[in-house]
Design a protein around this motif. Sequence first.
Motif, PDB file in Angstrom:
ATOM      1  N   PRO A  27       0.835  -1.201   0.000  1.00 14.35           N
ATOM      2  CA  PRO A  27       0.000   0.000   0.000  1.00 14.35           C
ATOM      3  C   PRO A  27       0.870   1.250   0.000  1.00 14.35           C
ATOM      4  O   PRO A  27       1.764   1.372   0.838  1.00 14.35           O
ATOM      5  N   VAL A  28       0.638   2.113  -0.965  1.00 15.05           N
ATOM      6  CA  VAL A  28       1.428   3.346  -1.011  1.00 15.05           C
ATOM      7  C   VAL A  28       0.698   4.422  -0.224  1.00 15.05           C
ATOM      8  O   VAL A  28      -0.528   4.418  -0.127  1.00 15.05           O
ATOM      9  N   ASN A  29       1.474   5.332   0.311  1.00 14.37           N
ATOM     10  CA  ASN A  29       0.902   6.324   1.221  1.00 14.37           C
ATOM     11  C   ASN A  29       1.098   7.754   0.776  1.00 14.37           C
ATOM     12  O   ASN A  29       0.457   8.645   1.310  1.00 14.37           O
ATOM     13  N   THR A  30       2.017   7.959  -0.152  1.00 10.61           N
ATOM     14  CA  THR A  30       2.293   9.339  -0.548  1.00 10.61           C
ATOM     15  C   THR A  30       2.181   9.474  -2.068  1.00 10.61           C
ATOM     16  O   THR A  30       2.275   8.486  -2.804  1.00 10.61           O
ATOM     17  N   ILE A  31       2.010  10.707  -2.481  1.00 11.42           N
ATOM     18  CA  ILE A  31       1.930  10.986  -3.908  1.00 11.42           C
ATOM     19  C   ILE A  31       3.228  10.551  -4.599  1.00 11.42           C
ATOM     20  O   ILE A  31       3.206   9.963  -5.682  1.00 11.42           O
ATOM     21  N   ALA A  32       4.350  10.830  -3.924  1.00  6.64           N
ATOM     22  CA  ALA A  32       5.641  10.470  -4.526  1.00  6.64           C
ATOM     23  C   ALA A  32       5.719   8.962  -4.735  1.00  6.64           C
ATOM     24  O   ALA A  32       6.173   8.482  -5.783  1.00  6.64           O
ATOM     25  N   ARG A  63      12.903   1.217  -0.968  1.00  9.15           N
ATOM     26  CA  ARG A  63      13.432   1.877   0.223  1.00  9.15           C
ATOM     27  C   ARG A  63      12.407   2.838   0.798  1.00  9.15           C
ATOM     28  O   ARG A  63      12.207   2.905   2.000  1.00  9.15           O
ATOM     29  N   ASP A  64      11.786   3.554  -0.103  1.00  7.91           N
ATOM     30  CA  ASP A  64      10.850   4.566   0.358  1.00  7.91           C
ATOM     31  C   ASP A  64       9.622   3.928   1.000  1.00  7.91           C
ATOM     32  O   ASP A  64       9.223   4.284   2.108  1.00  7.91           O
ATOM     33  N   VAL A  65       9.080   2.963   0.300  1.00  4.33           N
ATOM     34  CA  VAL A  65       7.804   2.418   0.753  1.00  4.33           C
ATOM     35  C   VAL A  65       7.970   1.591   2.026  1.00  4.33           C
ATOM     36  O   VAL A  65       7.059   1.454   2.816  1.00  4.33           O
ATOM     37  N   THR A  66       9.157   1.042   2.209  1.00  5.56           N
ATOM     38  CA  THR A  66       9.334   0.209   3.390  1.00  5.56           C
ATOM     39  C   THR A  66       9.985   0.948   4.556  1.00  5.56           C
ATOM     40  O   THR A  66      10.175   0.380   5.606  1.00  5.56           O
ATOM     41  N   THR A  67      10.330   2.189   4.336  1.00  8.16           N
ATOM     42  CA  THR A  67      10.931   2.901   5.464  1.00  8.16           C
ATOM     43  C   THR A  67      10.074   4.065   5.944  1.00  8.16           C
ATOM     44  O   THR A  67      10.364   4.647   6.972  1.00  8.16           O
ATOM     45  N   SER A  68       9.059   4.386   5.180  1.00  9.12           N
ATOM     46  CA  SER A  68       8.225   5.506   5.614  1.00  9.12           C
ATOM     47  C   SER A  68       6.950   4.982   6.252  1.00  9.12           C
ATOM     48  O   SER A  68       6.372   4.006   5.787  1.00  9.12           O
ATOM     49  N   PHE A  69       6.586   5.585   7.302  1.00  8.62           N
ATOM     50  CA  PHE A  69       5.334   5.210   7.945  1.00  8.62           C
ATOM     51  C   PHE A  69       4.453   6.446   8.021  1.00  8.62           C
ATOM     52  O   PHE A  69       4.883   7.487   8.516  1.00  8.62           O
ATOM     53  N   VAL A  70       3.257   6.318   7.497  1.00  8.92           N
ATOM     54  CA  VAL A  70       2.361   7.472   7.443  1.00  8.92           C
ATOM     55  C   VAL A  70       1.108   7.163   8.246  1.00  8.92           C
ATOM     56  O   VAL A  70       0.508   6.096   8.097  1.00  8.92           O
ATOM     57  N   GLN A  71       0.746   8.076   9.101  1.00  5.86           N
ATOM     58  CA  GLN A  71      -0.449   7.888   9.925  1.00  5.86           C
ATOM     59  C   GLN A  71      -1.700   7.791   9.057  1.00  5.86           C
ATOM     60  O   GLN A  71      -1.764   8.379   7.989  1.00  5.86           O
ATOM     61  N   LYS A  72      -2.677   7.054   9.586  1.00 11.98           N
ATOM     62  CA  LYS A  72      -3.886   6.836   8.800  1.00 11.98           C
ATOM     63  C   LYS A  72      -4.660   8.110   8.521  1.00 11.98           C
ATOM     64  O   LYS A  72      -5.349   8.214   7.508  1.00 11.98           O
ATOM     65  N   GLU A 108      -6.755   6.107  -5.868  1.00  9.82           N
ATOM     66  CA  GLU A 108      -6.654   4.761  -6.429  1.00  9.82           C
ATOM     67  C   GLU A 108      -8.038   4.149  -6.628  1.00  9.82           C
ATOM     68  O   GLU A 108      -8.306   3.493  -7.630  1.00  9.82           O
ATOM     69  N   ALA A 109      -8.904   4.377  -5.646  1.00  9.14           N
ATOM     70  CA  ALA A 109     -10.262   3.850  -5.763  1.00  9.14           C
ATOM     71  C   ALA A 109     -10.962   4.466  -6.967  1.00  9.14           C
ATOM     72  O   ALA A 109     -11.626   3.783  -7.751  1.00  9.14           O
ATOM     73  N   ASN A 110     -10.792   5.761  -7.121  1.00 12.33           N
ATOM     74  CA  ASN A 110     -11.410   6.468  -8.237  1.00 12.33           C
ATOM     75  C   ASN A 110     -10.865   5.952  -9.567  1.00 12.33           C
ATOM     76  O   ASN A 110     -11.600   5.709 -10.522  1.00 12.33           O
ATOM     77  N   PHE A 111      -9.557   5.759  -9.566  1.00 14.93           N
ATOM     78  CA  PHE A 111      -8.913   5.324 -10.787  1.00 14.93           C
ATOM     79  C   PHE A 111      -9.387   3.914 -11.171  1.00 14.93           C
ATOM     80  O   PHE A 111      -9.636   3.630 -12.338  1.00 14.93           O
ATOM     81  N   ARG A 112      -9.509   3.071 -10.174  1.00 16.67           N
ATOM     82  CA  ARG A 112      -9.994   1.709 -10.440  1.00 16.67           C
ATOM     83  C   ARG A 112     -11.400   1.746 -11.018  1.00 16.67           C
ATOM     84  O   ARG A 112     -11.735   1.039 -11.954  1.00 16.67           O
ATOM     85  N   PHE A 113     -12.218   2.598 -10.449  1.00 12.35           N
ATOM     86  CA  PHE A 113     -13.604   2.710 -10.889  1.00 12.35           C
ATOM     87  C   PHE A 113     -13.665   3.099 -12.366  1.00 12.35           C
ATOM     88  O   PHE A 113     -14.360   2.484 -13.175  1.00 12.35           O
ATOM     89  N   LEU A 114     -12.880   4.128 -12.701  1.00 18.69           N
ATOM     90  CA  LEU A 114     -12.886   4.599 -14.083  1.00 18.69           C
ATOM     91  C   LEU A 114     -12.273   3.574 -15.032  1.00 18.69           C
ATOM     92  O   LEU A 114     -12.760   3.356 -16.140  1.00 18.69           O
ATOM     93  N   THR A 115     -11.221   2.926 -14.564  1.00 17.41           N
ATOM     94  CA  THR A 115     -10.563   1.940 -15.409  1.00 17.41           C
ATOM     95  C   THR A 115     -11.490   0.771 -15.707  1.00 17.41           C
ATOM     96  O   THR A 115     -11.514   0.238 -16.816  1.00 17.41           O
ATOM     97  N   ASP A 116     -12.262   0.376 -14.703  1.00 17.96           N
ATOM     98  CA  ASP A 116     -13.205  -0.719 -14.912  1.00 17.96           C
ATOM     99  C   ASP A 116     -14.202  -0.372 -16.012  1.00 17.96           C
ATOM    100  O   ASP A 116     -14.530  -1.199 -16.863  1.00 17.96           O
ATOM    101  N   ILE A 117     -14.681   0.868 -15.979  1.00 13.88           N
ATOM    102  CA  ILE A 117     -15.633   1.288 -17.015  1.00 13.88           C
ATOM    103  C   ILE A 117     -14.952   1.259 -18.375  1.00 13.88           C
ATOM    104  O   ILE A 117     -15.497   0.760 -19.360  1.00 13.88           O
ATOM    105  N   LYS A 118     -13.727   1.765 -18.383  1.00 14.23           N
ATOM    106  CA  LYS A 118     -13.017   1.814 -19.659  1.00 14.23           C
ATOM    107  C   LYS A 118     -12.787   0.392 -20.184  1.00 14.23           C
ATOM    108  O   LYS A 118     -12.988   0.114 -21.370  1.00 14.23           O
ATOM    109  N   ASP A 119     -12.373  -0.506 -19.288  1.00 13.84           N
ATOM    110  CA  ASP A 119     -12.116  -1.878 -19.714  1.00 13.84           C
ATOM    111  C   ASP A 119     -13.356  -2.511 -20.334  1.00 13.84           C
ATOM    112  O   ASP A 119     -13.281  -3.264 -21.295  1.00 13.84           O
ATOM    113  N   TRP A 120     -14.494  -2.199 -19.736  1.00 13.94           N
ATOM    114  CA  TRP A 120     -15.729  -2.731 -20.277  1.00 13.94           C
ATOM    115  C   TRP A 120     -16.027  -2.088 -21.636  1.00 13.94           C
ATOM    116  O   TRP A 120     -16.374  -2.765 -22.600  1.00 13.94           O
ATOM    117  N   ALA A 121     -15.840  -0.761 -21.679  1.00 11.42           N
ATOM    118  CA  ALA A 121     -16.195  -0.035 -22.903  1.00 11.42           C
ATOM    119  C   ALA A 121     -15.348  -0.493 -24.090  1.00 11.42           C
ATOM    120  O   ALA A 121     -15.836  -0.595 -25.220  1.00 11.42           O
TER     121      ALA A 121
END
Lengths: 116, 646
Positions: B186-191, B220-229, B241-254
């Motif tokens: 799970p990624v936590n930051t934009i970077a 290194r980044d993803v396993t060393t940074s801890f971001v509060q919920k 990511e949720a939004n992107f998945r939603f749109l991608t699903d529609i596109k995949d169907w289309a």
Amino acid sequence: MTVPHMDEIDELGDIVEVAHVYEAMDDDVEDSDELIGSIEIHPDGRLAVLDANAARKGFLLDVIERMNSKPAICLISEDPGEAPFTTRSTSIERGEDGFIEAELEYLQRHYGLAVF
Amino acid sequence: MTLESVKPDVPRSSSYAGEASSSRSVDVEQVSALPRGQPVRTDAPGPSRVRRFLAKLPFARGLQGRDVRTEADAATRARESTHAQEMEKLEPLLKTIRLIEKTRPGRGGAIESLVNFDRARDQCRFKAAMNDEELHEARSGLRQAADQVIRDFAGLQGKSAADTRSVYKALYKMYFGACERALRAPVNTIAQLRQRRALEKPAKDDSNITDILRAIDFLRDVTTSFVQKDNSERKLVRKLEANFRFLTDIKDWAVKQPGVWSSAPDGDKQEAALIGEFMNDPQDEADSGPRGAQFSAAPTITWESALTALDMELFLQKLEAQPNQIDEAVNQVETRLEKAGQIASHHNERLQAAIANIEHRPADEHADLALNLIEATPPLFLERLGAEDFSRLLRLLRTDSPLSDPAQQPGKSGRAGPAGGYDSYEKAEWTLYRATRLAPEFVAQESAVKRDLLDKLGPHREKLRLARDNWPTLSDQDKLDVVRMVSAAHHAAMNCPPPKEIILADLQKGITGDYSNRRNVIRINRKAVIFNDFESVMGTVLHEGSHNRQYRLAEHVRGKAIPENLRPQAELFELNTRRYVDSKKDEDTYKKQPMEAHSFRAGAKLSRAVMRFLSHDEAEPGPRPALAAAGIGRPTPRPRARGELT
């Protein structure tokens, strides 16, 4: 120019990876994973706890001890069985290719621990 | 010899303290007189000075001929040890550098970085005068120097990769296996999100070394940074990511819909328009046209337009340009997701209305109309249907259709209806199966089952822990006893009659276990590789027990006696029992059809709960009771008659 022989590459087999362990605190809640510690992954699949948060240390140590005692990893396969309502399984011996991947999948399946 | 036997040599009178303070040699002599190899009780009664002196000694053994360490020495030694441990973690990286040194001795830009690396390595040699911060800096410096060597080495790639393949392989071996796991982290930051997206797109050069370097950074980044919920950036990333998945699903169907998608030069506009169509409510569209088209003509990027255009890169660019606006971006994504949810609900209402319309049509039209409706609906929207609507749609699809006519089964002469033969109907049925989700009321009840199961296993916890710890050595009968105990608790928690029998059987090696509804029997294969694995056996018995419950619920549907909150899911199970998808026919559908989806989910979830329940507080010290005392493990297994268990 010296090109290392493949044997030298194979010597790198003793590389120990360090990975973080996340625990799904609630299966019913999305995004409930919490970082509970970090482990070493040895090339033969042995795992060692490097650190863990106090609340889950006992759990993590126990699980890792169990994993290290397993001569093989058994995975319930989601591959189709021959008859309805049949589950199948596969087993990977310690030392075989894919053991570590199977081990990590096992941790996820049976203990809700994701290792990254 | 313990301190008890030393006591006579150590004067206890309070006056001794004064004497001792005047002569250190007395202390040393006293202590040196302790026998070697024996533990020393530092809390022994006696003069405080002696106790303090003793306390400084890690062990009494080998005292003679050794320096007596001061506290400062011990602290230095501890720091040295910590430093060595930290250096150990860098060892994989250092090995790679050694390999690079061998492969490319002093080539081009790598010369300078290798020299710097040597310097940095020297800096990392432990010196007592260095404090923790300096040691940390030295290690960071070494890591950076090593990174630079790898980067310079990578810069030399591309022309003749043959001689560097080994190094590449070494890098791959070290990092790429882990990278595959990191891509799922799970990624936590934009970077991090950007890094992962870059990793998902393979580099174009032959060597792939760029990928590896990216992977190294990302890991290194993803396993060393801890971001509060509650961090707003973390929330944004998850929502994005949720939004992107939603749109991608529609596109995949289309993309799969004939006539909807086009590879023409203006395909991008069509894409944007299509997504805009789905993502905008009718009122917006009436006001300003499809938002996708609006975006195509827009001179500037807005949060809305970037999201609408299904372009994460645009969104990230916008965010990069205005890093202070994360909160605004979170709001925008939340608004968008909310709107998406509303649109999906709107589509659901239309879908439900369509189902109702079909139900009012003549019965001989039901199957074909249902087939058309299923084919025309994106799976994304089908997934949002409730269990009750699924059942209605399934029934319509089966009404007077080839699916309900044995003569139309594959291998028989298929009816060539307006929408095709048997295969078309079956395909639509599978589409529905794959889209089904467990009813929320049923899921809530499943959570209660989990709690009840653990409650019921509570009194047997110690017994189960012992069984778990000694599982491979238990006799078959003992294993069966444990399996039956867990299954009984499971069925009691499900409020479901247990199967008639739970037995061990000699099935094919690869089969773990099965459930037979006809005989109402759960069989565990004692020849299976997993039979000696406690966790897997528990997972199997819980999985198969879930099938038993599904059948009992299905029976209740037929008998009309079932709690109303469970009826929608039970009806779906009942429909599934009538047309269970054979695993050989379609693997994906097999796993996702209602009964199997539920069993795989429930089996894994309950098994995890049991394992965690057993492991909790496991680290508590103390002897474990003997197996026999807990009723597990017979000294001599009872002879079993042939075939008794089966």
